[in-house]
Design a protein around this motif. Sequence first.
Motif, PDB file in Angstrom:
ATOM      1  N   TYR A 119       8.089  18.793   2.363  1.00  0.00           N
ATOM      2  CA  TYR A 119       7.611  17.629   1.183  1.00  0.00           C
ATOM      3  C   TYR A 119       7.274  16.571   1.077  1.00  0.00           C
ATOM      4  O   TYR A 119       6.705  16.182   2.269  1.00  0.00           O
ATOM      5  N   THR A 120       6.289  15.652   0.462  1.00  0.00           N
ATOM      6  CA  THR A 120       5.161  14.837   0.460  1.00  0.00           C
ATOM      7  C   THR A 120       5.895  14.062  -0.630  1.00  0.00           C
ATOM      8  O   THR A 120       6.161  13.863  -1.173  1.00  0.00           O
ATOM      9  N   ILE A 121       6.224  12.583   0.565  1.00  0.00           N
ATOM     10  CA  ILE A 121       6.623  11.597   0.046  1.00  0.00           C
ATOM     11  C   ILE A 121       5.368   9.802   0.167  1.00  0.00           C
ATOM     12  O   ILE A 121       5.150  10.488   0.850  1.00  0.00           O
ATOM     13  N   VAL A 122       5.710   9.844  -1.922  1.00  0.00           N
ATOM     14  CA  VAL A 122       4.339   8.991  -1.616  1.00  0.00           C
ATOM     15  C   VAL A 122       5.201   7.662  -1.667  1.00  0.00           C
ATOM     16  O   VAL A 122       6.174   7.444  -2.801  1.00  0.00           O
ATOM     17  N   MET A 149      10.428   6.408   6.771  1.00  0.00           N
ATOM     18  CA  MET A 149      10.483   7.818   5.905  1.00  0.00           C
ATOM     19  C   MET A 149      10.751   9.058   7.227  1.00  0.00           C
ATOM     20  O   MET A 149      11.370   9.881   6.705  1.00  0.00           O
ATOM     21  N   GLN A 150      10.611   8.163   8.409  1.00  0.00           N
ATOM     22  CA  GLN A 150      10.955   9.473   9.008  1.00  0.00           C
ATOM     23  C   GLN A 150      12.617   9.228   9.448  1.00  0.00           C
ATOM     24  O   GLN A 150      12.889  10.640   9.446  1.00  0.00           O
ATOM     25  N   VAL A 151      13.096   8.651   9.452  1.00  0.00           N
ATOM     26  CA  VAL A 151      14.731   8.374   9.700  1.00  0.00           C
ATOM     27  C   VAL A 151      15.411   8.568   8.488  1.00  0.00           C
ATOM     28  O   VAL A 151      15.755   9.284   8.324  1.00  0.00           O
ATOM     29  N   GLU A 166       0.369  -1.114   0.388  1.00  0.00           N
ATOM     30  CA  GLU A 166      -0.263   0.218   0.012  1.00  0.00           C
ATOM     31  C   GLU A 166       0.952   0.952   0.183  1.00  0.00           C
ATOM     32  O   GLU A 166       2.147   1.642   0.804  1.00  0.00           O
ATOM     33  N   LYS A 167       0.614   1.873  -1.154  1.00  0.00           N
ATOM     34  CA  LYS A 167       1.409   3.293  -1.021  1.00  0.00           C
ATOM     35  C   LYS A 167       0.924   4.621   0.311  1.00  0.00           C
ATOM     36  O   LYS A 167      -0.415   3.840   0.518  1.00  0.00           O
ATOM     37  N   ARG A 168       1.575   5.249   1.487  1.00  0.00           N
ATOM     38  CA  ARG A 168       1.397   6.168   1.700  1.00  0.00           C
ATOM     39  C   ARG A 168       1.538   6.956   1.668  1.00  0.00           C
ATOM     40  O   ARG A 168       2.696   7.266   1.141  1.00  0.00           O
ATOM     41  N   ARG A 169       1.289   8.140   2.134  1.00  0.00           N
ATOM     42  CA  ARG A 169       1.917   9.625   2.005  1.00  0.00           C
ATOM     43  C   ARG A 169       2.574  10.033   3.534  1.00  0.00           C
ATOM     44  O   ARG A 169       2.100   9.627   4.838  1.00  0.00           O
ATOM     45  N   PHE A 170       3.628  11.023   3.181  1.00  0.00           N
ATOM     46  CA  PHE A 170       4.525  11.678   4.340  1.00  0.00           C
ATOM     47  C   PHE A 170       4.859  12.678   4.621  1.00  0.00           C
ATOM     48  O   PHE A 170       5.586  12.589   2.977  1.00  0.00           O
ATOM     49  N   LYS A 171       4.621  13.422   5.110  1.00  0.00           N
ATOM     50  CA  LYS A 171       5.703  14.331   4.632  1.00  0.00           C
ATOM     51  C   LYS A 171       6.764  14.907   5.792  1.00  0.00           C
ATOM     52  O   LYS A 171       6.999  14.341   6.553  1.00  0.00           O
ATOM     53  N   ALA A 172       7.550  15.497   5.295  1.00  0.00           N
ATOM     54  CA  ALA A 172       8.551  15.530   5.629  1.00  0.00           C
ATOM     55  C   ALA A 172       9.107  17.099   5.215  1.00  0.00           C
ATOM     56  O   ALA A 172       9.209  18.194   4.416  1.00  0.00           O
TER      57      ALA A 172
END
Length: 88
Positions: free
Chosen positions: A17-20, A28-30, A4-10
């Motif tokens: 940036y929004t990382i998908v 993704m935090q690391v 599943e694709k997830r969206r992560f704001k960094a």
Amino acid sequence: MPDEKRRFKAKIAGETYTIVGPRSEKHMQVVAQTVDEQMTQLQKMTKGLDSEKRAMLMAINAVSDQLEMKKKMIKLEERIKELEEKLS
């Protein structure tokens, strides 16, 4: 079933940036934290470069590291195969 694709704001180097992708939020935090730290360090070392050139240097370093790790992985896989053959 694909991951599943997830969206992560960094926040990296002051920009959001929004990382998908399929990785976990913790992963993704690391990643984002590591990139931010490296960009900050690179910024201190290359005061005359703009952020696009710094990003290119980061990409070059990342690919270089990836290729070195791939070489090491291939050598380890070959060594494992040798050891498995000795055990057979």
